[in-house]
Write an enzyme that holds these catalytic residues in place. Structure first.
Site, PDB file in Angstrom:
ATOM      1  N   ARG A 104      45.257  40.882 -40.912  1.00 54.53           N
ATOM      2  CA  ARG A 104      43.985  40.963 -40.175  1.00 54.53           C
ATOM      3  C   ARG A 104      43.578  42.420 -40.198  1.00 54.53           C
ATOM      4  O   ARG A 104      44.276  43.276 -39.655  1.00 54.53           O
ATOM      5  CB  ARG A 104      44.139  40.454 -38.741  1.00 54.53           C
ATOM      6  N   HIS A 131      36.457  34.982 -42.172  1.00 56.85           N
ATOM      7  CA  HIS A 131      37.539  34.454 -41.304  1.00 56.85           C
ATOM      8  C   HIS A 131      37.859  33.025 -41.774  1.00 56.85           C
ATOM      9  O   HIS A 131      37.615  32.051 -41.056  1.00 56.85           O
ATOM     10  CB  HIS A 131      37.082  34.488 -39.839  1.00 56.85           C
ATOM     11  N   GLN A 134      39.941  30.312 -39.667  1.00 54.90           N
ATOM     12  CA  GLN A 134      39.227  29.657 -38.563  1.00 54.90           C
ATOM     13  C   GLN A 134      38.429  28.454 -39.066  1.00 54.90           C
ATOM     14  O   GLN A 134      38.329  27.425 -38.392  1.00 54.90           O
ATOM     15  CB  GLN A 134      38.282  30.662 -37.885  1.00 54.90           C
ATOM     16  N   ASP A 219      29.266  32.611 -31.981  1.00 51.06           N
ATOM     17  CA  ASP A 219      30.370  33.573 -31.899  1.00 51.06           C
ATOM     18  C   ASP A 219      29.868  34.756 -31.063  1.00 51.06           C
ATOM     19  O   ASP A 219      28.667  34.844 -30.746  1.00 51.06           O
ATOM     20  CB  ASP A 219      30.777  34.011 -33.323  1.00 51.06           C
ATOM     21  N   CYS A 259      34.837  30.071 -32.138  1.00 50.58           N
ATOM     22  CA  CYS A 259      36.201  30.420 -32.565  1.00 50.58           C
ATOM     23  C   CYS A 259      37.033  31.010 -31.435  1.00 50.58           C
ATOM     24  O   CYS A 259      38.265  30.997 -31.507  1.00 50.58           O
ATOM     25  CB  CYS A 259      36.153  31.363 -33.764  1.00 50.58           C
ATOM     26  N   ARG A 287      44.163  25.516 -35.079  1.00 51.15           N
ATOM     27  CA  ARG A 287      44.595  26.666 -35.900  1.00 51.15           C
ATOM     28  C   ARG A 287      46.041  26.445 -36.353  1.00 51.15           C
ATOM     29  O   ARG A 287      46.398  26.729 -37.483  1.00 51.15           O
ATOM     30  CB  ARG A 287      44.492  27.972 -35.092  1.00 51.15           C
TER      31      ARG A 287
HETATM   32  N1  NVA Z   1      33.576  37.644 -35.094  1.00 54.22           N
HETATM   33  C1  NVA Z   1      34.724  37.855 -34.250  1.00 54.22           C
HETATM   34  C2  NVA Z   1      35.717  36.761 -34.458  1.00 54.22           C
HETATM   35  C3  NVA Z   1      36.957  36.876 -33.597  1.00 54.22           C
HETATM   36  C4  NVA Z   1      37.954  35.800 -33.852  1.00 54.22           C
HETATM   37  C5  NVA Z   1      35.318  39.222 -34.536  1.00 54.22           C
HETATM   38  O1  NVA Z   1      35.426  39.588 -35.714  1.00 54.22           O
HETATM   39  O2  NVA Z   1      35.673  39.925 -33.592  1.00 54.22           O
HETATM   40  N1   CP Z   2      39.659  32.825 -33.228  1.00 55.74           N
HETATM   41  C1   CP Z   2      40.569  33.795 -33.422  1.00 55.74           C
HETATM   42  O1   CP Z   2      40.832  34.225 -34.560  1.00 55.74           O
HETATM   43  O2   CP Z   2      41.186  34.214 -32.291  1.00 55.74           O
HETATM   44  P1   CP Z   2      42.165  35.477 -32.146  1.00 55.74           P
HETATM   45  O3   CP Z   2      41.336  36.703 -32.323  1.00 55.74           O
HETATM   46  O4   CP Z   2      42.720  35.332 -30.752  1.00 55.74           O
HETATM   47  O5   CP Z   2      43.232  35.375 -33.189  1.00 55.74           O
END
Ligand code: NVA
Ligand code: CP
Length: 303
Positions: A104, A131, A134, A219, A259, A287
């Site tokens: 990540r 992502h 997800q 989101d 998500c 997930r």
């Molecule tokens: N768009 C959000 C998704 C988090 C799971 C982010 O990148 O923070």
């Molecule tokens: N939806 C998602 O990826 O959640 P986290 O940021 O908690 O992993």
């Protein structure tokens, strides 16, 4: 065996993705019935997190434990990668010891660089641009609740962010219509490359996007790494809040997904997030099941 990476939904074919969703349902049933299935005994997953996570970390770690393997959590505070060791060197070293790497991070280009030097499968657990994990859970959740998503209409409301780009990939791979409603200036980068695809529509009116939708998705307005823009984004995004009035314009049996983590009162109202059309808790749990199917696909030799 050739190494398969999962950096975007485009790394699997449509039929592989359909198979993965079916397999997720089987693995979920096996877990519910108490069947022990440990195809990854002695396998190790390295989990590199440059950003925070609850769902992704716990679902991958649990998946590895249930499959008989284990995982190593690596944060930039504790690794040489965090102190500037080149991505290519880190990829060579990590992948010489573990069986799979989950990352990540910020720039998508960095996970591409890592995968080019990795001897083992690399999984995208979120970048600024995509992502895909997800989306596996979202597609599984839709199929469980309503059946096939092919031919259905999905409304994406809000930021043209990593989730939105992955929804564009999903519309093409799973063959559904995607109406995207974003404030001007916040359109998804990926749309321009696919603007001729009749399944995709970009607009600025949230009401128009949700009309006839089978699924409404939103989101956060400021993603991880955009915290300083939060205040300026609030003004632009306020007309894009998913609330009961907006949901009322979608189909009667439309579902709502997010998500998570969510901000009640910002991108979604509490009555929608916690209401009867919301499947966000099933989506979060999925997930685990969908990533187990992904790990099996990438790591278990089916020959
Ligand atoms: N768009 C959000 C998704 C988090 C799971 C982010 O990148 O923070
Ligand atoms: N939806 C998602 O990826 O959640 P986290 O940021 O908690 O992993």
């Amino acid at each position: 065996m050739t190494i398969r990476h999962f950096l975007t939904l485009k790394d699997l074919t449509s039929s592989e993705l359909d198979g993965l969703i079916k397999r997720s349902i089987e693995l979920k049933q096996m877990l519910c019935s108490g069947e022990l299935y440990q195809p990854l005994q002695a396998k190790v997953l390295a989990m590199v997190f440059d950003k925070s996570s609850t769902r992704t970390r716990v679902s991958f770690e649990t998946a590895m434990i249930q499959f008989g393997g284990s995982s190593i959590f690596l944060s930039p505070r504790d690794t040489q990668l965090g102190r500037g060791e080149p991505i290519e060197d880190s990829a060579r070293v990590l992948s010489s010891m573990v069986d799979c790497v989950m990352l990540r991070t910020y720039e998508h280009r960095n996970i591409e660089r890592f995968s080019q030097y990795s001897q083992v499968p690399v999984i995208n657990a979120l970048t600024d641009t995509y992502h895909p994990c997800q989306l596996l859970a979202d597609m599984l959740t839709y199929v469980e609740q309503r059946g096939e998503i092919k031919g259905k209409t999905v409304a994406w409301i809000g930021d043209g962010n990593n989730m939105c780009n992955s929804y564009i990939n999903a519309a093409q791979q799973f063959d559904f219509t995607l109406n995207i409603a974003c404030p001007p200036g916040y359109e998804p980068a990926l749309f321009a490359q696919h603007s001729n695809d009749s399944r995709l529509a970009l607009m600025h009116d949230a009401k128009e996007a949700v009309r006839n939708a089978d699924l409404v998705v939103t989101d956060v307005w400021a993603s991880m790494g955009q915290e300083e823009e939060a205040a300026s984004r609030t003004d632009a995004f306020t007309p894009y809040q998913v609330n009961a009035a907006l949901m009322a314009l979608a189909k009667k049996n439309a579902l709502f997904m997010h998500c998570l983590p969510a901000h009640r009162g910002e991108e979604v109202t509490a009555d929608v997030l916690d209401g009867p059309q919301s499947v966000v808790w099933q989506e979060a749990e999925n997930r685990l099941h969908s990533q187990k199917a992904l790990l099996e696909l990438l790591l278990v030799d089916h020959c």
